[in-house]
Design an enzyme around this catalytic site. Structure first.
Site, mmCIF file in Angstrom:
data_model
loop_
_atom_site.group_PDB
_atom_site.id
_atom_site.type_symbol
_atom_site.label_atom_id
_atom_site.label_comp_id
_atom_site.label_asym_id
_atom_site.label_seq_id
_atom_site.Cartn_x
_atom_site.Cartn_y
_atom_site.Cartn_z
ATOM 1 N N GLU A 122 12.300 -9.850 1.933
ATOM 2 C CA GLU A 122 11.501 -8.279 2.200
ATOM 3 C C GLU A 122 12.480 -7.152 2.130
ATOM 4 O O GLU A 122 13.639 -7.279 2.315
ATOM 5 C CB GLU A 122 11.313 -8.801 3.647
ATOM 6 C CG GLU A 122 10.325 -7.232 4.108
ATOM 7 C CD GLU A 122 9.524 -7.789 5.274
ATOM 8 O OE1 GLU A 122 8.913 -8.748 5.376
ATOM 9 O OE2 GLU A 122 9.395 -6.708 6.293
ATOM 10 N N ARG A 142 5.408 11.938 -3.585
ATOM 11 C CA ARG A 142 5.616 12.660 -2.259
ATOM 12 C C ARG A 142 6.614 11.964 -1.357
ATOM 13 O O ARG A 142 7.160 11.116 -1.531
ATOM 14 C CB ARG A 142 4.173 12.629 -1.712
ATOM 15 C CG ARG A 142 3.040 13.161 -2.386
ATOM 16 C CD ARG A 142 1.700 13.261 -1.747
ATOM 17 N NE ARG A 142 1.846 13.618 -0.373
ATOM 18 C CZ ARG A 142 0.761 13.433 0.710
ATOM 19 N NH1 ARG A 142 -0.393 13.017 0.281
ATOM 20 N NH2 ARG A 142 0.961 13.895 1.769
ATOM 21 N N ALA A 154 3.327 -1.007 4.755
ATOM 22 C CA ALA A 154 2.859 -0.985 6.289
ATOM 23 C C ALA A 154 2.221 -2.125 6.682
ATOM 24 O O ALA A 154 1.997 -2.474 7.958
ATOM 25 C CB ALA A 154 1.746 0.350 6.658
ATOM 26 N N TYR A 199 11.534 8.419 1.008
ATOM 27 C CA TYR A 199 11.377 7.413 -0.161
ATOM 28 C C TYR A 199 12.115 7.662 -1.529
ATOM 29 O O TYR A 199 12.227 6.973 -2.366
ATOM 30 C CB TYR A 199 10.113 7.205 -0.673
ATOM 31 C CG TYR A 199 9.405 6.708 0.923
ATOM 32 C CD1 TYR A 199 9.593 5.652 1.656
ATOM 33 C CD2 TYR A 199 8.353 7.440 1.191
ATOM 34 C CE1 TYR A 199 8.884 4.944 2.744
ATOM 35 C CE2 TYR A 199 7.530 7.052 2.688
ATOM 36 C CZ TYR A 199 8.275 5.700 3.464
ATOM 37 O OH TYR A 199 7.306 5.459 4.149
ATOM 38 N N ASN A 252 8.011 -5.760 -0.907
ATOM 39 C CA ASN A 252 7.953 -4.595 0.183
ATOM 40 C C ASN A 252 6.340 -4.521 0.469
ATOM 41 O O ASN A 252 5.528 -4.102 -0.453
ATOM 42 C CB ASN A 252 8.379 -3.193 -0.532
ATOM 43 C CG ASN A 252 8.370 -2.343 0.427
ATOM 44 O OD1 ASN A 252 7.548 -2.147 1.719
ATOM 45 N ND2 ASN A 252 8.935 -0.987 0.117
ATOM 46 N N HIS A 265 12.850 -3.152 2.556
ATOM 47 C CA HIS A 265 12.075 -1.671 3.007
ATOM 48 C C HIS A 265 13.023 -0.583 2.222
ATOM 49 O O HIS A 265 14.191 -0.865 2.575
ATOM 50 C CB HIS A 265 11.851 -1.761 4.428
ATOM 51 C CG HIS A 265 10.867 -2.526 4.852
ATOM 52 N ND1 HIS A 265 9.537 -2.314 4.630
ATOM 53 C CD2 HIS A 265 10.967 -3.720 5.365
ATOM 54 C CE1 HIS A 265 8.798 -3.281 5.428
ATOM 55 N NE2 HIS A 265 9.853 -4.351 5.698
ATOM 56 N N PRO A 298 0.845 -1.208 0.056
ATOM 57 C CA PRO A 298 -0.168 0.054 0.037
ATOM 58 C C PRO A 298 1.079 1.259 -0.104
ATOM 59 O O PRO A 298 1.846 1.271 0.637
ATOM 60 C CB PRO A 298 -0.694 -0.081 1.303
ATOM 61 C CG PRO A 298 -0.380 -1.137 2.097
ATOM 62 C CD PRO A 298 0.549 -2.121 1.305
ATOM 63 N N ASN A 299 0.414 2.213 -0.653
ATOM 64 C CA ASN A 299 0.935 3.536 -0.934
ATOM 65 C C ASN A 299 2.342 3.784 -1.676
ATOM 66 O O ASN A 299 2.688 4.919 -2.042
ATOM 67 C CB ASN A 299 1.139 4.336 0.576
ATOM 68 C CG ASN A 299 -0.178 4.402 1.326
ATOM 69 O OD1 ASN A 299 -1.332 5.011 0.302
ATOM 70 N ND2 ASN A 299 -0.550 3.923 2.273
ATOM 71 N N ARG A 334 13.033 4.115 12.525
ATOM 72 C CA ARG A 334 11.761 5.068 12.406
ATOM 73 C C ARG A 334 11.072 4.831 13.809
ATOM 74 O O ARG A 334 11.386 4.448 14.741
ATOM 75 C CB ARG A 334 11.056 4.751 11.318
ATOM 76 C CG ARG A 334 11.928 5.262 9.987
ATOM 77 C CD ARG A 334 11.109 5.133 8.808
ATOM 78 N NE ARG A 334 10.091 5.955 8.600
ATOM 79 C CZ ARG A 334 9.258 5.663 7.661
ATOM 80 N NH1 ARG A 334 9.083 5.069 6.744
ATOM 81 N NH2 ARG A 334 8.406 6.892 7.592
HETATM 82 O O1 CA2 Z 1 10.362 1.684 3.749
HETATM 83 C C1 CA2 Z 1 9.830 0.993 3.430
HETATM 84 O O2 CA2 Z 1 9.763 0.553 2.199
HETATM 85 C C2 CA2 Z 1 7.987 0.890 4.129
HETATM 86 O O3 CA2 Z 1 7.675 -0.445 3.671
HETATM 87 C C3 CA2 Z 1 7.208 1.844 3.462
HETATM 88 C C4 CA2 Z 1 6.017 2.023 3.889
HETATM 89 C C5 CA2 Z 1 6.070 2.229 5.683
HETATM 90 O O4 CA2 Z 1 4.601 1.970 6.099
HETATM 91 C C6 CA2 Z 1 6.889 0.955 6.062
HETATM 92 O O5 CA2 Z 1 6.821 1.041 7.593
HETATM 93 C C7 CA2 Z 1 8.177 1.059 5.334
HETATM 94 C C8 CA2 Z 1 4.953 3.247 3.369
HETATM 95 C C9 CA2 Z 1 5.117 3.261 1.945
HETATM 96 C C10 CA2 Z 1 4.396 4.655 1.596
HETATM 97 O O6 CA2 Z 1 5.067 5.007 0.391
HETATM 98 C C11 CA2 Z 1 5.003 6.489 0.012
HETATM 99 C C12 CA2 Z 1 5.888 7.016 -0.982
HETATM 100 C C13 CA2 Z 1 5.675 7.995 -1.264
HETATM 101 C C14 CA2 Z 1 4.710 9.124 -0.699
HETATM 102 C C15 CA2 Z 1 4.058 8.561 0.268
HETATM 103 C C16 CA2 Z 1 4.163 7.145 0.613
#
Ligand code: CA2
Length: 152
Positions: free
Chosen positions: A109, A30, A88, A35, A85, A111, A22-23, A118
């Site tokens: 996996e 963003r 969340a 990221y 990946n 991240h 997700p996301n 974090r």
């Molecule tokens: O660090 C990672 O790859 C995560 O899996 C990313 C997840 C986060 O919830 C994990 O704790 C760590 C969130 C992905 C959200 O990605 C976005 C990217 C750009 C803008 C907004 C969100």
């Protein structure tokens, strides 16, 4: 989408699935300070360039069930490895953990950020312990390192 190689996908090509949760479709759009500025399409192009002899399947879903269905579909096929990946869902989903574990497909996996540096709620991953390995905090290069590791 099925596994696609750079030219013809032959039977002796390794088949690696790149799954994002997700996301992660918002990547590059963003929060570049966390990221980075590359998109999922950039990631796919970089991996295809870095591994011209690998047939990749790329899949992203914002839904837990979509990811579970994809892993189940891969488990029925001839996938050699998954770079996953779960976003969340890593921190919340026992259902995804069961899907990875039940698939018997070697899974690494990834991240993008260092989840251990974090918030505390990101420190535990349900999916990590059923994965072959975990890479965190190396940005998008983590996906390439994971692919390399799956190729042996
Ligand atoms: O660090 C990672 O790859 C995560 O899996 C990313 C997840 C986060 O919830 C994990 O704790 C760590 C969130 C992905 C959200 O990605 C976005 C990217 C750009 C803008 C907004 C969100």
């Amino acid at each position: 989408m099925q596994f696609v190689g750079n030219s013809l996908t032959s039977n002796n090509m390794k088949r690696i699935a790149i799954l994002n949760g997700p996301n992660l479709d918002r990547l590059g759009k963003r929060e570049p300070e966390i990221y980075g500025s590359k998109t999922l399409d950039d990631l796919a192009n970089d991996l295809r360039e870095q591994f011209p002899d690998v047939a990749f399947e790329f899949y992203q879903s914002n839904h837990e069930g979509g990811l579970i269905d994809k892993i189940s579909e891969l488990a029925e096929g001839d996938c050699d490895g998954i770079v996953f990946n779960p976003g969340a869902y890593s921190h919340t989903s026992i259902a995804l953990r069961d899907a990875v574990s039940g698939s018997k497909i070697p899974t690494i996996e990834v991240h993008i950020s260092n989840i251990h540096a974090r918030e505390r709620f990101r420190h535990h991953s349900h999916t990590a312990s059923v994965s072959k390995g975990v890479i965190a905090g190396l940005g998008l290069s983590g996906y390439g390192f994971a692919t390399q590791a799956l190729l042996g």
